[in-house]
Design a protein around this motif. Sequence first.
Motif, PDB file in Angstrom:
ATOM      1  N   GLY A  43       0.797  -1.222   0.000  1.00  0.00           N
ATOM      2  CA  GLY A  43       0.000   0.000   0.000  1.00  0.00           C
ATOM      3  C   GLY A  43       0.824   1.264   0.000  1.00  0.00           C
ATOM      4  N   GLY A  44       2.117   1.145  -0.209  1.00  0.00           N
ATOM      5  CA  GLY A  44       2.982   2.320  -0.210  1.00  0.00           C
ATOM      6  C   GLY A  44       2.769   3.231  -1.398  1.00  0.00           C
ATOM      7  N   LEU A  45       2.266   2.679  -2.493  1.00  0.00           N
ATOM      8  CA  LEU A  45       2.003   3.469  -3.692  1.00  0.00           C
ATOM      9  C   LEU A  45       0.626   3.139  -4.231  1.00  0.00           C
ATOM     10  CD1 LEU A  45       5.381   3.059  -5.649  1.00  0.00           C
ATOM     11  CD2 LEU A  45       4.631   5.050  -4.341  1.00  0.00           C
ATOM     12  N   ALA A  46      -0.042   4.129  -4.781  1.00  0.00           N
ATOM     13  CA  ALA A  46      -1.341   3.908  -5.405  1.00  0.00           C
ATOM     14  C   ALA A  46      -1.168   3.057  -6.658  1.00  0.00           C
ATOM     15  CB  ALA A  46      -1.978   5.246  -5.771  1.00  0.00           C
ATOM     16  N   TYR A  47      -2.213   2.318  -7.008  1.00  0.00           N
ATOM     17  CA  TYR A  47      -2.182   1.457  -8.183  1.00  0.00           C
ATOM     18  C   TYR A  47      -1.803   2.260  -9.426  1.00  0.00           C
ATOM     19  CZ  TYR A  47      -3.790  -1.586 -11.945  1.00  0.00           C
ATOM     20  OH  TYR A  47      -3.850  -2.340 -13.090  1.00  0.00           O
ATOM     21  N   SER A  48      -2.390   3.426  -9.616  1.00  0.00           N
ATOM     22  CA  SER A  48      -2.099   4.236 -10.806  1.00  0.00           C
ATOM     23  C   SER A  48      -0.634   4.681 -10.840  1.00  0.00           C
ATOM     24  CB  SER A  48      -3.023   5.449 -10.880  1.00  0.00           C
ATOM     25  OG  SER A  48      -2.851   6.274  -9.745  1.00  0.00           O
ATOM     26  N   THR A  49      -0.057   4.932  -9.681  1.00  0.00           N
ATOM     27  CA  THR A  49       1.357   5.295  -9.607  1.00  0.00           C
ATOM     28  C   THR A  49       2.227   4.117 -10.005  1.00  0.00           C
ATOM     29  OG1 THR A  49       0.893   6.889  -7.845  1.00  0.00           O
ATOM     30  CG2 THR A  49       3.184   6.169  -8.090  1.00  0.00           C
ATOM     31  N   VAL A  50       1.862   2.918  -9.548  1.00  0.00           N
ATOM     32  CA  VAL A  50       2.606   1.709  -9.915  1.00  0.00           C
ATOM     33  C   VAL A  50       2.541   1.493 -11.422  1.00  0.00           C
ATOM     34  CG1 VAL A  50       2.739  -0.802  -9.654  1.00  0.00           C
ATOM     35  CG2 VAL A  50       2.339   0.646  -7.646  1.00  0.00           C
ATOM     36  N   VAL A  51       1.364   1.669 -12.013  1.00  0.00           N
ATOM     37  CA  VAL A  51       1.221   1.517 -13.471  1.00  0.00           C
ATOM     38  C   VAL A  51       2.140   2.506 -14.188  1.00  0.00           C
ATOM     39  CG1 VAL A  51      -0.363   1.811 -15.419  1.00  0.00           C
ATOM     40  CG2 VAL A  51      -1.108   0.570 -13.386  1.00  0.00           C
ATOM     41  N   THR A  52       2.175   3.741 -13.721  1.00  0.00           N
ATOM     42  CA  THR A  52       3.027   4.758 -14.328  1.00  0.00           C
ATOM     43  C   THR A  52       4.498   4.366 -14.220  1.00  0.00           C
ATOM     44  OG1 THR A  52       1.426   6.507 -13.868  1.00  0.00           O
ATOM     45  CG2 THR A  52       3.710   7.195 -14.241  1.00  0.00           C
ATOM     46  N   ILE A  53       4.915   3.912 -13.057  1.00  0.00           N
ATOM     47  CA  ILE A  53       6.312   3.511 -12.850  1.00  0.00           C
ATOM     48  C   ILE A  53       6.669   2.340 -13.763  1.00  0.00           C
ATOM     49  CG2 ILE A  53       7.928   2.480 -11.195  1.00  0.00           C
ATOM     50  CD1 ILE A  53       6.420   4.163  -9.029  1.00  0.00           C
ATOM     51  N   LEU A  54       5.811   1.334 -13.819  1.00  0.00           N
ATOM     52  CA  LEU A  54       6.074   0.178 -14.681  1.00  0.00           C
ATOM     53  C   LEU A  54       6.145   0.598 -16.151  1.00  0.00           C
ATOM     54  CD1 LEU A  54       3.775  -2.438 -12.932  1.00  0.00           C
ATOM     55  CD2 LEU A  54       6.281  -2.457 -12.984  1.00  0.00           C
TER      56      LEU A  54
END
Length: 127
Positions: A43-54
Amino acid sequence: MDAGTHGRGRKRGNGEREAEVLELLLDAGDALTAGDVAERLGGGLAYSTVVTILSRLYAKQLLTRVPRGRAYAYAPVTDDPGFAARRMSTVLDERPDRAAVLARFADALSADDAELLRRLLDEDAAR
């Protein structure tokens, strides 16, 4: 409190977040979806942030991706030593005098590392 942290400590830069996600993928041993990554980050990062990083890591050609259901599963293109070698190559590519950089690098090696490099170069030449 810093305006961008929302009570969670200092705000991390994109490079730090990318490094954290890449490390997680290296340790995973299997391709992961954005949902898998977000869950493992606790839960350290929002799902949308993870998608952006990936997506950024994929655009930088650090990750491969394969369809998994309606999402993509991502995996590193190489292992940790491979990424270190890529960084070294990038540094060489950015300098106009490769010979000077390699000479300085070689001069700074310990005797053991210099011998190891000689053996590796000899093995490569023998192939």
